[in-house]
Design a protein around this motif. Structure first.
Motif, PDB file in Angstrom:
ATOM      1  N   LEU A 205      12.427  -1.502  -8.449  1.00  0.00           N
ATOM      2  CA  LEU A 205      11.795  -0.361  -7.809  1.00  0.00           C
ATOM      3  C   LEU A 205      11.348  -0.741  -6.408  1.00  0.00           C
ATOM      4  O   LEU A 205      10.894  -1.845  -6.177  1.00  0.00           O
ATOM      5  CB  LEU A 205      10.570   0.057  -8.620  1.00  0.00           C
ATOM      6  N   PRO A 206      11.493   0.171  -5.484  1.00  0.00           N
ATOM      7  CA  PRO A 206      11.040  -0.144  -4.124  1.00  0.00           C
ATOM      8  C   PRO A 206       9.552  -0.429  -4.126  1.00  0.00           C
ATOM      9  O   PRO A 206       8.789   0.204  -4.847  1.00  0.00           O
ATOM     10  CB  PRO A 206      11.363   1.125  -3.340  1.00  0.00           C
ATOM     11  N   ASP A 207       9.157  -1.386  -3.333  1.00  0.00           N
ATOM     12  CA  ASP A 207       7.760  -1.778  -3.315  1.00  0.00           C
ATOM     13  C   ASP A 207       7.013  -0.988  -2.249  1.00  0.00           C
ATOM     14  O   ASP A 207       7.596  -0.390  -1.376  1.00  0.00           O
ATOM     15  CB  ASP A 207       7.668  -3.269  -2.999  1.00  0.00           C
ATOM     16  N   VAL A 208       5.701  -1.023  -2.361  1.00  0.00           N
ATOM     17  CA  VAL A 208       4.921  -0.297  -1.367  1.00  0.00           C
ATOM     18  C   VAL A 208       4.379  -1.222  -0.291  1.00  0.00           C
ATOM     19  O   VAL A 208       3.344  -0.978   0.271  1.00  0.00           O
ATOM     20  CB  VAL A 208       3.747   0.446  -2.038  1.00  0.00           C
TER      21      VAL A 208
ATOM     22  N   ILE B 175      -6.751  -2.817 -17.401  1.00  0.00           N
ATOM     23  CA  ILE B 175      -6.721  -3.658 -16.197  1.00  0.00           C
ATOM     24  C   ILE B 175      -6.454  -5.114 -16.575  1.00  0.00           C
ATOM     25  O   ILE B 175      -5.802  -5.852 -15.834  1.00  0.00           O
ATOM     26  CB  ILE B 175      -8.029  -3.514 -15.372  1.00  0.00           C
ATOM     27  N   SER B 176      -6.913  -5.518 -17.770  1.00  0.00           N
ATOM     28  CA  SER B 176      -6.646  -6.897 -18.181  1.00  0.00           C
ATOM     29  C   SER B 176      -5.149  -7.090 -18.425  1.00  0.00           C
ATOM     30  O   SER B 176      -4.593  -8.143 -18.142  1.00  0.00           O
ATOM     31  CB  SER B 176      -7.443  -7.251 -19.433  1.00  0.00           C
ATOM     32  N   LEU B 177      -4.500  -6.040 -18.926  1.00  0.00           N
ATOM     33  CA  LEU B 177      -3.047  -6.108 -19.128  1.00  0.00           C
ATOM     34  C   LEU B 177      -2.326  -6.042 -17.785  1.00  0.00           C
ATOM     35  O   LEU B 177      -1.340  -6.743 -17.553  1.00  0.00           O
ATOM     36  CB  LEU B 177      -2.592  -4.954 -20.030  1.00  0.00           C
ATOM     37  N   GLN B 178      -2.851  -5.205 -16.884  1.00  0.00           N
ATOM     38  CA  GLN B 178      -2.209  -5.073 -15.580  1.00  0.00           C
ATOM     39  C   GLN B 178      -2.205  -6.391 -14.812  1.00  0.00           C
ATOM     40  O   GLN B 178      -1.244  -6.703 -14.119  1.00  0.00           O
ATOM     41  CB  GLN B 178      -2.917  -3.988 -14.759  1.00  0.00           C
ATOM     42  N   PHE B 179      -3.273  -7.156 -14.961  1.00  0.00           N
ATOM     43  CA  PHE B 179      -3.333  -8.457 -14.285  1.00  0.00           C
ATOM     44  C   PHE B 179      -2.153  -9.324 -14.722  1.00  0.00           C
ATOM     45  O   PHE B 179      -1.477  -9.963 -13.913  1.00  0.00           O
ATOM     46  CB  PHE B 179      -4.666  -9.146 -14.631  1.00  0.00           C
ATOM     47  N   LEU B 180      -1.890  -9.312 -16.001  1.00  0.00           N
ATOM     48  CA  LEU B 180      -0.791 -10.106 -16.545  1.00  0.00           C
ATOM     49  C   LEU B 180       0.565  -9.545 -16.094  1.00  0.00           C
ATOM     50  O   LEU B 180       1.463 -10.281 -15.715  1.00  0.00           O
ATOM     51  CB  LEU B 180      -0.885 -10.066 -18.074  1.00  0.00           C
ATOM     52  N   MET B 181       0.694  -8.213 -16.137  1.00  0.00           N
ATOM     53  CA  MET B 181       1.992  -7.584 -15.876  1.00  0.00           C
ATOM     54  C   MET B 181       2.300  -7.457 -14.392  1.00  0.00           C
ATOM     55  O   MET B 181       3.369  -7.834 -13.936  1.00  0.00           O
ATOM     56  CB  MET B 181       2.028  -6.184 -16.492  1.00  0.00           C
ATOM     57  N   SER B 182       1.358  -6.865 -13.656  1.00  0.00           N
ATOM     58  CA  SER B 182       1.672  -6.550 -12.263  1.00  0.00           C
ATOM     59  C   SER B 182       1.574  -7.785 -11.385  1.00  0.00           C
ATOM     60  O   SER B 182       2.430  -8.009 -10.540  1.00  0.00           O
ATOM     61  CB  SER B 182       0.721  -5.473 -11.745  1.00  0.00           C
TER      62      SER B 182
ATOM     63  N   ASN C 246       3.323  -1.236 -10.227  1.00  0.00           N
ATOM     64  CA  ASN C 246       3.539  -1.973  -8.989  1.00  0.00           C
ATOM     65  C   ASN C 246       2.289  -1.992  -8.132  1.00  0.00           C
ATOM     66  O   ASN C 246       2.341  -2.272  -6.957  1.00  0.00           O
ATOM     67  CB  ASN C 246       4.679  -1.316  -8.208  1.00  0.00           C
ATOM     68  N   THR C 247       1.151  -1.653  -8.754  1.00  0.00           N
ATOM     69  CA  THR C 247      -0.084  -1.579  -7.998  1.00  0.00           C
ATOM     70  C   THR C 247      -1.055  -2.640  -8.516  1.00  0.00           C
ATOM     71  O   THR C 247      -0.832  -3.235  -9.560  1.00  0.00           O
ATOM     72  CB  THR C 247      -0.747  -0.210  -8.178  1.00  0.00           C
TER      73      THR C 247
ATOM     74  N   GLY D 187       4.413   5.737 -11.490  1.00  0.00           N
ATOM     75  CA  GLY D 187       3.051   6.031 -11.906  1.00  0.00           C
ATOM     76  C   GLY D 187       2.293   6.854 -10.886  1.00  0.00           C
ATOM     77  O   GLY D 187       2.782   7.119  -9.787  1.00  0.00           O
ATOM     78  N   ILE D 188       1.083   7.250 -11.259  1.00  0.00           N
ATOM     79  CA  ILE D 188       0.300   8.131 -10.397  1.00  0.00           C
ATOM     80  C   ILE D 188      -0.078   7.440  -9.092  1.00  0.00           C
ATOM     81  O   ILE D 188       0.206   7.938  -8.005  1.00  0.00           O
ATOM     82  CB  ILE D 188      -0.992   8.576 -11.117  1.00  0.00           C
ATOM     83  N   VAL D 189      -0.683   6.272  -9.212  1.00  0.00           N
ATOM     84  CA  VAL D 189      -1.148   5.593  -8.014  1.00  0.00           C
ATOM     85  C   VAL D 189       0.039   5.115  -7.173  1.00  0.00           C
ATOM     86  O   VAL D 189       0.056   5.262  -5.952  1.00  0.00           O
ATOM     87  CB  VAL D 189      -2.061   4.411  -8.378  1.00  0.00           C
ATOM     88  N   GLY D 190       1.051   4.569  -7.846  1.00  0.00           N
ATOM     89  CA  GLY D 190       2.236   4.095  -7.135  1.00  0.00           C
ATOM     90  C   GLY D 190       2.877   5.217  -6.336  1.00  0.00           C
ATOM     91  O   GLY D 190       3.216   5.055  -5.163  1.00  0.00           O
ATOM     92  N   THR D 191       3.028   6.388  -6.974  1.00  0.00           N
ATOM     93  CA  THR D 191       3.665   7.505  -6.297  1.00  0.00           C
ATOM     94  C   THR D 191       2.829   7.983  -5.118  1.00  0.00           C
ATOM     95  O   THR D 191       3.356   8.224  -4.028  1.00  0.00           O
ATOM     96  CB  THR D 191       3.889   8.661  -7.283  1.00  0.00           C
ATOM     97  N   SER D 192       1.503   8.076  -5.328  1.00  0.00           N
ATOM     98  CA  SER D 192       0.699   8.579  -4.209  1.00  0.00           C
ATOM     99  C   SER D 192       0.708   7.588  -3.051  1.00  0.00           C
ATOM    100  O   SER D 192       0.721   7.996  -1.894  1.00  0.00           O
ATOM    101  CB  SER D 192      -0.737   8.918  -4.635  1.00  0.00           C
ATOM    102  N   GLN D 193       0.733   6.273  -3.389  1.00  0.00           N
ATOM    103  CA  GLN D 193       0.801   5.289  -2.309  1.00  0.00           C
ATOM    104  C   GLN D 193       2.079   5.458  -1.507  1.00  0.00           C
ATOM    105  O   GLN D 193       2.085   5.382  -0.291  1.00  0.00           O
ATOM    106  CB  GLN D 193       0.744   3.872  -2.867  1.00  0.00           C
ATOM    107  N   ARG D 194       3.164   5.702  -2.224  1.00  0.00           N
ATOM    108  CA  ARG D 194       4.446   5.871  -1.538  1.00  0.00           C
ATOM    109  C   ARG D 194       4.427   7.087  -0.633  1.00  0.00           C
ATOM    110  O   ARG D 194       4.894   7.058   0.489  1.00  0.00           O
ATOM    111  CB  ARG D 194       5.574   6.014  -2.554  1.00  0.00           C
ATOM    112  N   LEU D 195       3.871   8.178  -1.183  1.00  0.00           N
ATOM    113  CA  LEU D 195       3.813   9.399  -0.386  1.00  0.00           C
ATOM    114  C   LEU D 195       2.988   9.162   0.874  1.00  0.00           C
ATOM    115  O   LEU D 195       3.369   9.557   1.966  1.00  0.00           O
ATOM    116  CB  LEU D 195       3.201  10.530  -1.226  1.00  0.00           C
TER     117      LEU D 195
END
Lengths: 631, 258, 233
Positions: A297-300, A347-354, A554-555, A598-606
Motif C-alpha cells: 500500500l502506498p505510504d503516507v 494500540i498494543s497490537l498496533q505497536f507490534l503490527m504497524s 499504516n499509521t 482505514g479511517i485515519v490512513g485514508t484521511s491522512q492521504r486525503l
C-alpha cells in the motif's frame, strides 16, 4: 498392544479428511499466496450439503454421489467468491487477505444457522460400509479402512495431476512467479480460479467424509481450520507431500495423546508445531517462501510526532473524554469504559503490527493472560485491584518472554500462525483445567476496589490508563528503540549490517506489547467482575486486528479511532440483530476491499493530496509531478 | 601482508555437495580498493556473505583488524567496524534520509537495546553528525525528505552514507554501480575512493562494469568456480590469458586502453 | 511490426512515461537506450501489459493491443524477456521451456526444445537440472529460450547484459544476431552502448520517460552531444 494398533489405525483414518482439507489449503496458498481462512467454512458447507443429500440418497452409490455433488456445489460457491472477492485482493498485504477470508467464515457460520438451524445434525452411516471388522479383538468400522486407503489415493492423484499434466506444470510455475506465467501467454486468472475450485472441492469433500463419523455442527469450521493451519505449517505451506505427512503426524498425536491425558492432544499438537517451526522454519517439506512481488500500500510519508496542532487536538479529545460522565448515563459510561479498554488492547497490537511489521493473530493470549492472571490472584491470594493491575500485565509479559522466543524466529504468515497457535494453546488449557480456572464457568467475583467501584470512577481509571498507554507507545515509537523496530520491518538485511539484532529487538517489542495488552485484560476482568475462556479465543484476536485495520495499519496510532468506532458499533449490533456474524463478516469484507487504509490512513492521504495540490497550485506548476528511480 | 585490515585464509563453503567457494585467501590493506570479479556463480556472493556473517564458512579464517570474526553474526561483525552496501540498495524506506543515518550512528554508538535507546526522540539525536555525513555524500539537500521519494541513484548514495555512519574500517560493496547511470557510477566510485584514501578505509567490492573496475581498483582478484585464478594490479589482470578466457572475453564490451 | 504512439504509464500515482513513440519493423533489431531510471524497463513492461495503468496507442501486427492482458498479448506473438530473468527455479530446464510453449504460428517454423538447444548448446547438457542450480548466464539463455517457445514474431529483451560476465554477453549477442537471421524482430533495452552497437539496426534514446532521439547507431555515434547528455558516457 492391541489397543495401540487400533489407535494407530483410527489415527490413519482421521488423517484422510485432514489431509484433503490441508492439501486444498496448501495448493491454494502455493499459487495465490492467500492463506484461506475460509477453508474451514468450505469444509463445513461441504458437510452440511452432503448431509442433506446423504439423508435422501441412502444407497452405496448415493453416498458417494452425494459427496461428489456436495463438493462440486461448494466448489461453485468457491469460484463465485474467488471471482468476486479474492481477485480484488490478490495484491493486498497478507493480513488483509486473512481478514477478508475470516469475514467469509463469519458469514458462512450465520448462513448455515439460517438454513440448517442451530442444532447439531447426525448423518447416516455410509450405505454398504456401515459394518465393522474385528482387529485383534477390537471392532473397527469398515468405513475407517476406506478412509485409510482414500488418503494415499487422493495424494497420488494430486501428484499425477501436478507432475504429469501441462495444467499441473503451469500451476507449479505460477506458484513461483504468476506474473511471468501471465507474460508467457497463460491466462492466470483462470489458472487461479481453477486451483481455488480444486482446493475448495477437496475441503468440501473432506467435510462430507466426516458425516458417518461425526455430527455436523456450525462451529466445525474453526476447529478444523486451527488443526489444518497446524498441519500445513508443520508440513510446509504449499507442499502437498508435507500436508500428507503432517496430517498423519497430527492424527497420530491426537490418537495417542488421548491415551495419555484427555485434552492434552491440542497442546501436544501445538508443541510439535512450535518445535518444527524453530528447527525448520518453513515446515518439514516446505521451501522458503520468497516474498511475492506485491504492490504494498502506498505510504503516507515518513511518520512524525504530533506537531503543535496535533497536540492541541489530542488534548482537546482527552479533555472531552474526561467530561463524558457528565453527558452519559451509567450504561453509556460502562460502554465508554469498554471502549477505553479496547483502545489499550488495539494500540498494543498496533505497536507490534504497524511499527514492528509483526502481524499477530493471537493477541487475545496477552489480554486473556492479564485477565486470568489478575482474576486468579484475586481469587487465590485475595489480592487488591491495584496490585492485580501490576501483576496481571507482568504475568502476560512473563509468558510473552517464553512465547516470544519462538515467535520472533519466524516472519510474515508463519508468525501470524504461530501466534494464533499460542493463543489457542492457552485457550485450551484454560478451558480444560477446570480445577484452576473453572473452565467454561470462568472466574467470577473479580470486583474493583471501592474507590473505583462506581461506573464513573472506573471510567476515569480506564481513561487514565488508555491515555497513558497510548502516549507511552507513541513515545516508544519515536525512540531509538522504536526506530530500530521499524528498521527491521523495512529492511532486515540493512538492519543487521548496522548492528540491529532482529531477535532481541522484536522479542522486547513482543513483551512490551503483551504487557500493555495484559493491562487491557485486567481492566476488562474488573469491569465485568468475571472472566471466561472466550477472552482468549480467535474472535478476541480478530477484534484487535479489525480495530487496527479500521483505524489504518499504516499509521502510528490510528487504532485509537478504530477502537472507538468498532467497539461502539459492535455493541450496538449485538443488541439489535440475531445474526451479528453475518453483518460483522460483511463489514470486514467490505472494509478490506474498499477501505484498506482505514479511517485515519485514508484521511491522512486525503490531507496529503490536498496539501500537495495546494502547494502545486501556489507554485503554479503545470506538468505532473515526476518521480524518478523507476526503470 | 601483516598490516592488512582484512585477511582471509583458505575460505571454503559447499552447498549440498556443490563447492561454491574453495580455499579462497585474500588481504586488503587500509586505504586500498580491492575488486573481486568473475563470472556469475563464481562464488563472489558467497564470499561476501561469509565476510559479512550472513553465512558461516565450512573452513577457513577471517580476520578483521586482527580479530577473528569467523562465524560471527552480521550484527557483531558490523560492530567491529564493517560497513556494507548491497547490489540492490537496502535502506529504510519509511524514514527520512536523515533518520536513516541517525539510526545507523545511534546503533553503532550505543547499541539498540541500551537503556537510553528507550528514551528520547531519535530525530533529536546526533543530527549534526548525520548532516556531516550527508554533506560529504552530497545528500544534505535531501536530508528531510522521505527515503521513499528519492531517485534510485540517491538511494544508492544514501546506502553508502549509512555504511559510513558506523565509522567503519572496512567497506564491503556488492556491485556498487549496479542500476546506476554511467556518470553516476563514476561519481560514486570516485567518491568512494576519495573517502577510502582519506580515512584509510579498506574497500572490497564486486563489479561487472569493467570500466569501473579498471579505473578504480588498486588490485583485482578473479574468481572462477569458487577458486582464485588470478590476482594483481589491473594491468596484469586484463592481460591475463586465463581471465580473458573465462571472463573478460574479446574486450568488445569495455573501453580499450589508449 | 510494432507501433507505439503516445504511450503514457504510471506506477501507482507516479507518472513514468510521457508520450513515448517508437516502432519496430519486421526483421529489425532496435535498441532502447538511456540511463537507469529513464523508463526503458517501464516501456517494455507497458508494451506487454505488466503495469497497472497505461494509455496510448499500441499496435502489434495491425492489432490494437493496448487494452489486452499480458497473456493475450503474448498469444499474439509478442514475447517478453524480463530484466531480472524470472525463471522458474524449481522447475527443470525442460519444464521451463514447456511453460513457454504456445501452438505454432501459421506458416512459421515452430520452436522446439531441440532448436533452443541448438541455439544455446549449454542448455542441452542440463535438460533435467532444476533451473535454480544454473549460473546467471545460463539462466539468461534459458529465459530467452523460454520466450522463444511461444513462437514470437517480436521479442522484448530487457537489459540482457545486466549483471552478466562480458564473455556470456558476447554469446548473447551472437544468439541475437542468429535470431534476426531467423526472422525474429527484437526490441531490446540496454545501458551498455558497446553491446547495443554490436547488434542493433536502429536505436532510441529515452530520458525521463520521453523519447529524445531516434536513428541509426551510426547517426548516434556522430552526435557526441546526445551521448553526453542522455547516456552520460
Amino acid at each position: 498392544m492391541d489397543l495401540y494398533v487400533v489407535q494407530f489405525l483410527t489415527g490413519l483414518a482421521n488423517a484422510a479428511s485432514l489431509f484433503l482439507v490441508a492439501s486444498g489449503l496448501s495448493l491454494i496458498f502455493g499459487v495465490t499466496r492467500i492463506v484461506n481462512f475460509a477453508h474451514g467454512a468450505f469444509y463445513m458447507l461441504g458437510a452440511y450439503i452432503a448431509y442433506s443429500l446423504t439423508v435422501r440418497w441412502q444407497t452405496p452409490l448415493g453416498f458417494w454421489a452425494a459427496l461428489l455433488v456436495a463438493s462440486a456445489a461448494v466448489a461453485v460457491v468457491g469460484v463465485i467468491i474467488e471471482t468476486l472477492l479474492l481477485r480484488r485482493i490478490y495484491n493486498a498485504p497478507e493480513l488483509l487477505q486473512l481478514l477478508a477470508t475470516f469475514g467469509i467464515t463469519l458469514i458462512a457460520e450465520d448462513a448455515v444457522r439460517l438454513i440448517w438451524g442451530p442444532e447439531d445434525l447426525v448423518g447416516p452411516r455410509a450405505a454398504g460400509l456401515s459394518g465393522a471388522v474385528s482387529i485383534l479383538g477390537n471392532a473397527m468400522p469398515i468405513y475407517d479402512f476406506v478412509l485409510i486407503l482414500l488418503g494415499p489415493l487422493v495424494f497420488g492423484l494430486l501428484w499425477l495431476l501436478l507432475h504429469r499434466s501441462r495444467w499441473g506444470l503451469l500451476v507449479r510455475a505460477a506458484t513461483q512467479d504468476r506474473d511471468m506465467v501471465n507474460a508467457l501467454g497463460v491466462n492466470q486468472k483462470w489458472l487461479f480460479t481453477g486451483v481455488f475450485a480444486l482446493g475448495v472441492f477437496l475441503a468440501a469433500f473432506g467435510g462430507g467424509l466426516q458425516i458417518p463419523r461425526d455430527a455436523v455442527t456450525h462451529f466445525m469450521d474453526l476447529s478444523i481450520i486451527t488443526e489444518v493451519f497446524v498441519i500445513v505449517v508443520i508440513g510446509g505451506l504449499g507442499s502437498i507431500g508435507g500436508a500428507f505427512l503432517a496430517a498423519i503426524i497430527v492424527s497420530q498425536l491426537n490418537a495417542f495423546g488421548i491415551l495419555i491425558l484427555p485434552g492434552i492432544s491440542l497442546v501436544l499438537m501445538f508443541a510439535v508445531m512450535a518445535v518444527v517451526l524453530v528447527l525448520r522454519p518453513w515446515g518439514l517439506l516446505g521451501k522458503q517462501v520468497v516474498r511475492s512481488r506485491i504492490a504494498a500500500l502506498p505510504d503516507v510519508g515518513a511518520w512524525k510526532p504530533f506537531d503543535r496542532t496535533g497536540r492541541l487536538a489530542v488534548s482537546l479529545a482527552v479533555f472531552l473524554a474526561v467530561l463524558l460522565p457528565f453527558l452519559l448515563g451509567d450504561y453509556g459510561i460502562s460502554v465508554a469504559s469498554e471502549v477505553m479498554i479496547a483502545i489499550i488492547f488495539a494500540i498494543s497490537l498496533q505497536f507490534l503490527m504497524s511499527v514492528g511489521g509483526l502481524d499477530s493473530f493471537g493477541h487475545a493470549a496477552n489480554l486473556g493472560l492479564g485477565a486470568y492472571g489478575a482474576a486468579l490472584c484475586v481469587q487465590y491470594f485475595g489480592m487488591s485491584m491495584e496490585l492485580a493491575m501490576l501483576t496481571g500485565p507482568l504475568i502476560a509479559a512473563a509468558f510473552a518472554v517464553v512465547a516470544g522466543w519462538f515467535c520472533v524466529r519466524l516472519s510474515n504468515i508463519y508468525f501470524a500462525m504461530l501466534t494464533l497457535a499460542y493463543a489457542q494453546i492457552l485457550w485450551s488449557i484454560v478451558f480444560q483445567w477446570v480445577d484452576l480456572t473453572g473452565g467454561d464457568n470462568g472466574i467470577v467475583g473479580v470486583w474493583p476496589s471501592e474507590w473505583a467501584a462506581s461506573p464513573n470512577a472506573y471510567y476515569w481509571l480506564t481513561t487514565a490508563c488508555a491515555v497513558g498507554v497510548v502516549l507511552a507507545i507513541r513515545y516508544l515509537t519515536f525512540s531509538p528503540f522504536g526506530y530500530s523496530l521499524r528498521a527491521l520491518r523495512d529492511s532486515p538485511m540493512r538492519s543487521a549490517t548496522i548492528g540491529i539484532s532482529q531477535r532481541h529487538i522484536q522479542h522486547v517489542a513482543f513483551v512490551i506489547s503483551a504487557f500493555f495488552a495484559g493491562l487491557a485484560g485486567v481492566l476488562f476482568a474488573f469491569q465485568k467482575g468475571s472472566i471466561f475462556p472466550d477472552a482468549l479465543g480467535i474472535s478476541t484476536s480478530v477484534d484487535g486486528l479489525i480495530m487496527v485495520l479500521l483505524g489504518g495499519f499504516n499509521t502510528v496510532s490510528g487504532s485509537v479511532v478504530g477502537a472507538v468506532v468498532y467497539k461502539v458499533s459492535s455493541i450496538w449490533l449485538m443488541s439489535n440483530t440475531d445474526f451479528p456474524r453475518l453483518i460483522l463478516g460483511s463489514v470486514i469484507v467490505v472494509l478490506v476491499v474498499l477501505f484498506p487504509q482505514g479511517i485515519v490512513g485514508t484521511s491522512q492521504r486525503l490531507l496529503e493530496t490536498w496539501r500537495t495540490r495546494r502547494r502545486l497550485g501556489e507554485a503554479n506548476v503545470g506538468a505532473p509531478a515526476q518521480k524518478g528511480g523507476v526503470a | 601482508m601483516s598490516d592488512a585490515l582484512l585477511t582471509v585464509e583458505n575460505l571454503s563453503k559447499s552447498y549440498q555437495g556443490v563447492k561454491a567457494v574453495q580455499g579462497v585467501s585474500l588481504a586488503v590493506a587500509p586505504g586500498e580498493l580491492l575488486a573481486m570479479i568473475g563470472p556469475n556463480g563464481a562464488g563472489k556472493s558467497s564470499c561476501f556473505n561469509m565476510l559479512n556473517g550472513q553465512i558461516k564458512p565450512d573452513t577457513g579464517r577471517i580476520r578483521i583488524c586482527g580479530k577473528d570474526t569467523t562465524g560471527l553474526s552480521p550484527e557483531r561483525i558490523s560492530r567491529l567496524g564493517v560497513g556494507r552496501t548491497f547490489q540492490v540498495a537496502e535502506t529504510f524506506l519509511s524514514m527520512t534520509v536523515r533518520e536513516n543515518v541517525q539510526l545507523a550512528i545511534q546503533s553503532a554508538r550505543h547499541g539498540t537495546l541500551s537503556l537510553q535507546s528507550f528514551f528520547g526522540n531519535l530525530g533529536r539525536k546526533s543530527a549534526a553528525e548525520a548532516d556531516d555525513i550527508l554533506d560529504l555524500i552530497g545528500l544534505l539537500g535531501e536530508a528531510g525528505r522521505s527515503c521513499r521519494e528519492l531517485p534510485y541513484g540517491d538511494i544508492k548514495r544514501l546506502e553508502l552514507a549509512i555504511a559510513l555512519a558506523g565509522d567503519p574500517k572496512l567497506l564491503l560493496m556488492d556491485e556498487p554501480a549496479a542500476g546506476m547511470a554511467t556518470r553516476e557510477r563514476m561519481l560514486l566510485m570516485r567518491l568512494t575512493s576519495r573517502i577510502a584514501k582519506e580515512r584509510q578505509l579498506a574497500v572490497l567490492f564486486t563489479e561487472h562494469d569493467m570500466d569501473i573496475v579498471f579505473e578504480h581498483a588498486d588490485r583485482i582478484i578473479v574468481l572462477n568456480r569458487g577458486q582464485v585464478i588470478a590476482e594483481g594490479p589491473p594491468v596484469d589482470v586484463r592481460m591475463n590469458a586465463d581471465v580473458q578466457a573465462v571472463y573478460l572475453g574479446s574486450g568488445a564490451l569495455y573501453k580499450q586502453e589508449h | 511490426m510494432l507501433e507505439v504512439a503516445k504511450l503514457n504509464s504510471w506506477y501507482g500515482p507516479a507518472h513514468i512515461l510521457f508520450d513515448v513513440n517508437l516502432n519496430v519493423m519486421a526483421g529489425e533489431v532496435v535498441a532502447l537506450l538511456g540511463r537507469n531510471g529513464a523508463g526503458k524497463s517501464t516501456t517494455m513492461k507497458s508494451i506487454i501489459g505488466l503495469v497497472n495503468r497505461r494509455e496510448g496507442r499500441l499496435v502489434f501486427r495491425n492489432d490494437e493491443i493496448s487494452n489486452l492482458a499480458p497473456f493475450e498479448i503474448s498469444r499474439k506473438g509478442l514475447g517478453y524477456v524480463p530484466e531480472d530473468r524470472r525463471i522458474f527455479t524449481e522447475l527443470t530446464v525442460e519444464e521451463n521451456l514447456e511453460v513457454g510453449r504456445q501452438p505454432a504460428r501459421e506458416g512459421g517454423n515452430a520452436w522446439t526444445p531441440d532448436r533452443i538447444y541448438t541455439l544455446f548448446p549449454n542448455l542441452a547438457e542440463m535438460r533435467k537440472r532444476p533451473a535454480g542450480r544454473m549460473s546467471g548466464g545460463e539462466q539468461q539463455m534459458l529465459t530467452i529460450g523460454r520466450t522463444l517457445m511461444g513462437n514470437p514474431y517480436l521479442v522484448l529483451l530487457d537489459e540482457p547484459s545486466e549483471g552478466i560476465a562480458p564473455k556470456i554477453v558476447e554469446q548473447m549477442a551472437e544468439a541475437i544476431i542468429l535470431l534476426k537471421r531467423e526472422g525474429v524482430s527484437v526490441l531490446l533495452s540496454e545501458q551498455n552502448l558497446h553491446f547495443a552497437r554490436l547488434i542493433s539496426d536502429r536505436c532510441y534514446i529515452l530520458e525521463k520517460g520521453i523519447t529524445q532521439f531516434s536513428g541509426t547507431v551510426a547517426e548516434l555515434d556522430s552526435r557526441p552531444d546526445l551521448r553526453e547528455t542522455y547516456l552520460a558516457l
